[in-house]
Design a protein around this motif. Sequence first.
Motif, short mmCIF file in Angstrom:
data_model
loop_
_atom_site.label_atom_id
_atom_site.label_comp_id
_atom_site.label_asym_id
_atom_site.label_seq_id
_atom_site.Cartn_x
_atom_site.Cartn_y
_atom_site.Cartn_z
N PHE A 35 -28.88 -9.35 -54.68
CA PHE A 35 -28.19 -10.60 -54.35
C PHE A 35 -27.66 -10.51 -52.93
N GLN A 36 -27.74 -11.63 -52.19
CA GLN A 36 -27.12 -11.68 -50.87
C GLN A 36 -26.50 -13.05 -50.64
N TYR A 37 -25.37 -13.04 -49.91
CA TYR A 37 -24.78 -14.27 -49.39
C TYR A 37 -24.51 -14.04 -47.91
N SER A 38 -24.89 -15.00 -47.09
CA SER A 38 -24.69 -14.83 -45.65
C SER A 38 -24.19 -16.13 -45.03
N LEU A 39 -23.47 -15.95 -43.94
CA LEU A 39 -22.88 -17.05 -43.18
C LEU A 39 -23.09 -16.77 -41.70
N ALA A 40 -23.53 -17.80 -40.97
CA ALA A 40 -23.79 -17.61 -39.54
C ALA A 40 -23.38 -18.85 -38.76
N GLN A 41 -23.02 -18.64 -37.51
CA GLN A 41 -22.79 -19.73 -36.58
C GLN A 41 -23.77 -19.57 -35.42
N LEU A 42 -24.62 -20.58 -35.24
CA LEU A 42 -25.69 -20.54 -34.25
C LEU A 42 -25.34 -21.46 -33.09
N HIS A 43 -25.35 -20.90 -31.89
CA HIS A 43 -25.07 -21.70 -30.70
C HIS A 43 -26.36 -22.30 -30.17
N SER A 44 -26.44 -23.63 -30.16
CA SER A 44 -27.54 -24.38 -29.56
C SER A 44 -28.91 -23.84 -29.97
N PRO A 45 -29.21 -23.80 -31.28
CA PRO A 45 -30.49 -23.21 -31.69
C PRO A 45 -31.72 -24.02 -31.30
N GLU A 46 -31.60 -25.36 -31.21
CA GLU A 46 -32.76 -26.20 -30.95
C GLU A 46 -32.83 -26.60 -29.48
N ALA A 47 -34.00 -26.40 -28.87
CA ALA A 47 -34.17 -26.71 -27.45
C ALA A 47 -33.99 -28.20 -27.16
N LEU A 48 -34.35 -29.07 -28.10
CA LEU A 48 -34.24 -30.51 -27.88
C LEU A 48 -32.88 -31.07 -28.26
N ALA A 49 -31.98 -30.22 -28.76
CA ALA A 49 -30.60 -30.64 -29.06
C ALA A 49 -29.66 -29.56 -28.54
N PRO A 50 -29.61 -29.36 -27.22
CA PRO A 50 -28.88 -28.22 -26.66
C PRO A 50 -27.37 -28.27 -26.88
N GLY A 51 -26.82 -29.43 -27.19
CA GLY A 51 -25.38 -29.52 -27.39
C GLY A 51 -24.94 -29.37 -28.83
N THR A 52 -25.86 -29.05 -29.72
CA THR A 52 -25.55 -28.99 -31.14
C THR A 52 -25.54 -27.56 -31.65
N ASP A 53 -24.39 -27.12 -32.14
CA ASP A 53 -24.29 -25.83 -32.81
C ASP A 53 -24.43 -26.04 -34.32
N LEU A 54 -24.87 -25.00 -35.01
CA LEU A 54 -25.08 -25.08 -36.46
C LEU A 54 -24.31 -23.99 -37.18
N ARG A 55 -23.86 -24.31 -38.37
CA ARG A 55 -23.37 -23.29 -39.30
C ARG A 55 -24.37 -23.20 -40.44
N ARG A 56 -24.89 -22.02 -40.65
CA ARG A 56 -25.93 -21.81 -41.66
C ARG A 56 -25.40 -20.91 -42.77
N MET A 57 -25.62 -21.33 -44.01
CA MET A 57 -25.25 -20.54 -45.18
C MET A 57 -26.47 -20.35 -46.06
N THR A 58 -26.63 -19.17 -46.60
CA THR A 58 -27.70 -18.92 -47.57
C THR A 58 -27.18 -18.04 -48.69
N ALA A 59 -27.77 -18.19 -49.85
CA ALA A 59 -27.52 -17.31 -50.98
C ALA A 59 -28.85 -17.12 -51.71
N SER A 60 -29.11 -15.92 -52.17
CA SER A 60 -30.38 -15.66 -52.84
C SER A 60 -30.21 -14.59 -53.90
N LEU A 61 -31.07 -14.67 -54.90
CA LEU A 61 -31.13 -13.67 -55.96
C LEU A 61 -32.59 -13.30 -56.15
N MET A 62 -32.91 -12.02 -55.94
CA MET A 62 -34.28 -11.53 -56.07
C MET A 62 -34.39 -10.65 -57.31
N TYR A 63 -35.55 -10.76 -57.96
CA TYR A 63 -35.83 -9.95 -59.15
C TYR A 63 -37.20 -9.31 -58.98
#
Length: 338
Positions: free
Chosen positions: A286-314
Amino acid sequence: MILIAVIFQVEPSMAQDAHAEKDSAQQHVGQNMPGMTGMSHQDMSGHKMTMESHSLIELLQHHVTAGTDAEPNSTPAPMLMTMKGKWTLMFHGEAFLNDIQQSRPRGADKFFSTNWIMPMAQRQLGKGTLTLRAMLSFEPGTVSKRRYPELFQQGETAFGRVVVDGQHPHDFFMELAALYDHKLSENTLLSFYAAPMGDPAMGPLAYPHRPSASEDPIAPLGHHLQDSTHIADDVITVGLTYRDVRLEASGFHGREPDEFRWNLDSGKIDSWSSRLTVNPGQSWSFQYSLAQLHSPEALAPGTDLRRMTASLMYNRRLQNGNWASMLLWGRNRSLVDG
């Protein structure tokens, strides 16, 4: 939609070694590869390696996946292996020949190849283990016009426009990394990861390495919400593992790779991520992660993103195969729009 794919995998092959070479290989493997208990004589002497771990710490020391990602301890990892002095050299990879036919007007037809290879070298250094690893893809040459058709997929750019109903190829340099692991005690592992191009502590094991997606020739539709950060510039990660629990933190450059796929991109460290991983037993991760990405998209340079994911592998070993499944959730939230 019609998709025809032919898969090529690097499969370990048996060599006809003499008994003395067998003993030598066993000795070298025991000295240079952490956590190699349980390997058969036949596997080690024939340069055939199918790694299977018995703990989270042992799994992480093998470093058979990109970045510092984890998977269930029981997941097999077949690869080619040989010894050169104090170094253990390993190699594995995968390639698909694809012919995709999608109905117009949104779809398209294309013949292309998706592929990757991963060479790795590992040795003891001081009181720890040093691992040098690369992951390369020839997709910049085997996927023409900077994209292949995939209905409903979108993300990154081709010729200055957002890719819609298609997927961009991977960069030639998917990873160039150095890793160092130091066991503080029998149950505690301190790890360091540095990569001019690499995979920060964000999300689950990326789809090219996931056992549940290993025979999927194209990117899953959720890729850009779930594990698209698996190729990032200037990555530094520190991780601490105690028994079956791991905490990590990464700093990296947040802009996604540009559409010129043969070169190495670079940029200042302006983004961060953190991840909690728990492997309760041999079959689950199991994993849970949180990230803050500064200007990830070249066509939206002023937009930062907060990314969250959770996963369960078997993962479960079968008599004549392997069962692998994953439940995965991902979310991007714009820090401009809220």
